[in-house]
Design a protein around this motif. Sequence first.
Motif, PDB file in Angstrom:
ATOM      1  N   GLY A  70      16.547  15.491  -1.328  1.00 48.70           N
ATOM      2  CA  GLY A  70      15.252  16.272  -1.415  1.00 48.70           C
ATOM      3  C   GLY A  70      14.589  16.326   0.272  1.00 48.70           C
ATOM      4  O   GLY A  70      15.305  16.158   0.975  1.00 48.70           O
ATOM      5  N   GLU A  71      13.287  16.681   0.195  1.00 44.06           N
ATOM      6  CA  GLU A  71      12.816  17.062   1.482  1.00 44.06           C
ATOM      7  C   GLU A  71      11.411  16.579   1.351  1.00 44.06           C
ATOM      8  O   GLU A  71      10.530  16.941   0.378  1.00 44.06           O
ATOM      9  CB  GLU A  71      12.826  18.464   1.628  1.00 44.06           C
ATOM     10  CG  GLU A  71      12.333  19.017   3.151  1.00 44.06           C
ATOM     11  CD  GLU A  71      12.384  20.374   3.236  1.00 44.06           C
ATOM     12  OE1 GLU A  71      11.525  21.176   2.703  1.00 44.06           O
ATOM     13  OE2 GLU A  71      13.590  20.843   3.701  1.00 44.06           O
ATOM     14  N   LEU A  72      10.722  15.837   2.307  1.00 41.46           N
ATOM     15  CA  LEU A  72       9.369  15.373   2.321  1.00 41.46           C
ATOM     16  C   LEU A  72       8.610  16.133   3.429  1.00 41.46           C
ATOM     17  O   LEU A  72       9.158  16.321   4.519  1.00 41.46           O
ATOM     18  CB  LEU A  72       9.315  13.780   2.977  1.00 41.46           C
ATOM     19  CG  LEU A  72       8.007  13.195   3.169  1.00 41.46           C
ATOM     20  CD1 LEU A  72       7.075  13.213   1.950  1.00 41.46           C
ATOM     21  CD2 LEU A  72       8.094  11.845   4.076  1.00 41.46           C
ATOM     22  N   VAL A 119       6.708  16.208  -1.879  1.00 42.96           N
ATOM     23  CA  VAL A 119       8.294  15.910  -1.857  1.00 42.96           C
ATOM     24  C   VAL A 119       9.015  16.874  -3.092  1.00 42.96           C
ATOM     25  O   VAL A 119       8.414  17.352  -3.924  1.00 42.96           O
ATOM     26  CB  VAL A 119       8.868  14.593  -2.310  1.00 42.96           C
ATOM     27  CG1 VAL A 119       8.540  14.081  -3.627  1.00 42.96           C
ATOM     28  CG2 VAL A 119      10.438  14.375  -1.902  1.00 42.96           C
ATOM     29  N   LEU A 120       9.973  17.885  -2.317  1.00 45.76           N
ATOM     30  CA  LEU A 120      10.674  18.810  -2.995  1.00 45.76           C
ATOM     31  C   LEU A 120      11.964  18.178  -3.327  1.00 45.76           C
ATOM     32  O   LEU A 120      12.596  17.681  -2.407  1.00 45.76           O
ATOM     33  CB  LEU A 120      10.624  20.043  -2.309  1.00 45.76           C
ATOM     34  CG  LEU A 120       9.409  20.618  -1.988  1.00 45.76           C
ATOM     35  CD1 LEU A 120       9.300  21.722  -1.029  1.00 45.76           C
ATOM     36  CD2 LEU A 120       8.546  21.298  -3.403  1.00 45.76           C
ATOM     37  N   ALA A 147       4.681   7.949   5.436  1.00 43.97           N
ATOM     38  CA  ALA A 147       4.752   8.608   4.352  1.00 43.97           C
ATOM     39  C   ALA A 147       6.174   8.160   3.675  1.00 43.97           C
ATOM     40  O   ALA A 147       6.987   7.887   4.664  1.00 43.97           O
ATOM     41  CB  ALA A 147       4.728  10.135   4.412  1.00 43.97           C
ATOM     42  N   THR A 148       6.277   8.023   2.343  1.00 40.68           N
ATOM     43  CA  THR A 148       7.512   7.633   1.781  1.00 40.68           C
ATOM     44  C   THR A 148       7.801   8.542   0.687  1.00 40.68           C
ATOM     45  O   THR A 148       6.525   9.097  -0.031  1.00 40.68           O
ATOM     46  CB  THR A 148       7.694   6.362   1.395  1.00 40.68           C
ATOM     47  OG1 THR A 148       6.662   5.989   0.430  1.00 40.68           O
ATOM     48  CG2 THR A 148       7.333   5.347   2.529  1.00 40.68           C
ATOM     49  N   ALA A 149       8.954   8.986   0.613  1.00 47.03           N
ATOM     50  CA  ALA A 149       9.289   9.987  -0.714  1.00 47.03           C
ATOM     51  C   ALA A 149      10.737   9.422  -1.344  1.00 47.03           C
ATOM     52  O   ALA A 149      11.454   8.832  -0.703  1.00 47.03           O
ATOM     53  CB  ALA A 149       9.553  11.242  -0.136  1.00 47.03           C
ATOM     54  N   THR A 150      10.477   9.656  -2.729  1.00 46.72           N
ATOM     55  CA  THR A 150      11.840   9.150  -3.396  1.00 46.72           C
ATOM     56  C   THR A 150      12.205  10.240  -4.488  1.00 46.72           C
ATOM     57  O   THR A 150      11.276  10.657  -5.245  1.00 46.72           O
ATOM     58  CB  THR A 150      11.506   7.635  -4.217  1.00 46.72           C
ATOM     59  OG1 THR A 150      10.987   6.924  -3.329  1.00 46.72           O
ATOM     60  CG2 THR A 150      12.754   7.276  -5.011  1.00 46.72           C
TER      61      THR A 150
END
Length: 159
Positions: A81-83, A96-97, A143-146
């Motif tokens: 994905g992409e943050l 997040v995408l 920031a964090t994204a999963t």
Amino acid sequence: MSGGTAVPAISGCPRADVRRARPRGYLRRALPRARVHPVAYALVLVLAAGLLTLAGPGAGTADAASVCQGRPARTVAFATGELRLYRTRHYACALVLAKRPGAPRPMKVTLQPRGGRAAVVSGRSGRQAGPVTVHALNRCVRATATVSGRSTATGWILC
């Protein structure tokens, strides 16, 4: 009272609320046909053509409009994905995408201002998680994204 017939007055009662029968074509004669002025018709056509031009083929591109306010500040790509981080003067926003939208999968985005509590949005989605917004006036954020078990994290940024 049935269907518009006149009802005789009861002794001592005024006849103010008694409905009168109307002839069958009453509304047709009372409301003349509206005529469209040719200039107004042409103006409507020109406006419609202009709106179609503005929302023409370019409106259906794959880039989605952002749901976060502010200007794009940082984009971090990772395997699934992409943050995306956005910044206004007072707030920071993240979402997040998924790289390949499709079936719902676990997604999570976290945004934390320095000295503050982290805001978290998580769940199962096929396209995006977020947006999540925090007050970040004169503060750094991280920031964090999963997406599907693969994640990314930033250090303290946007200082």
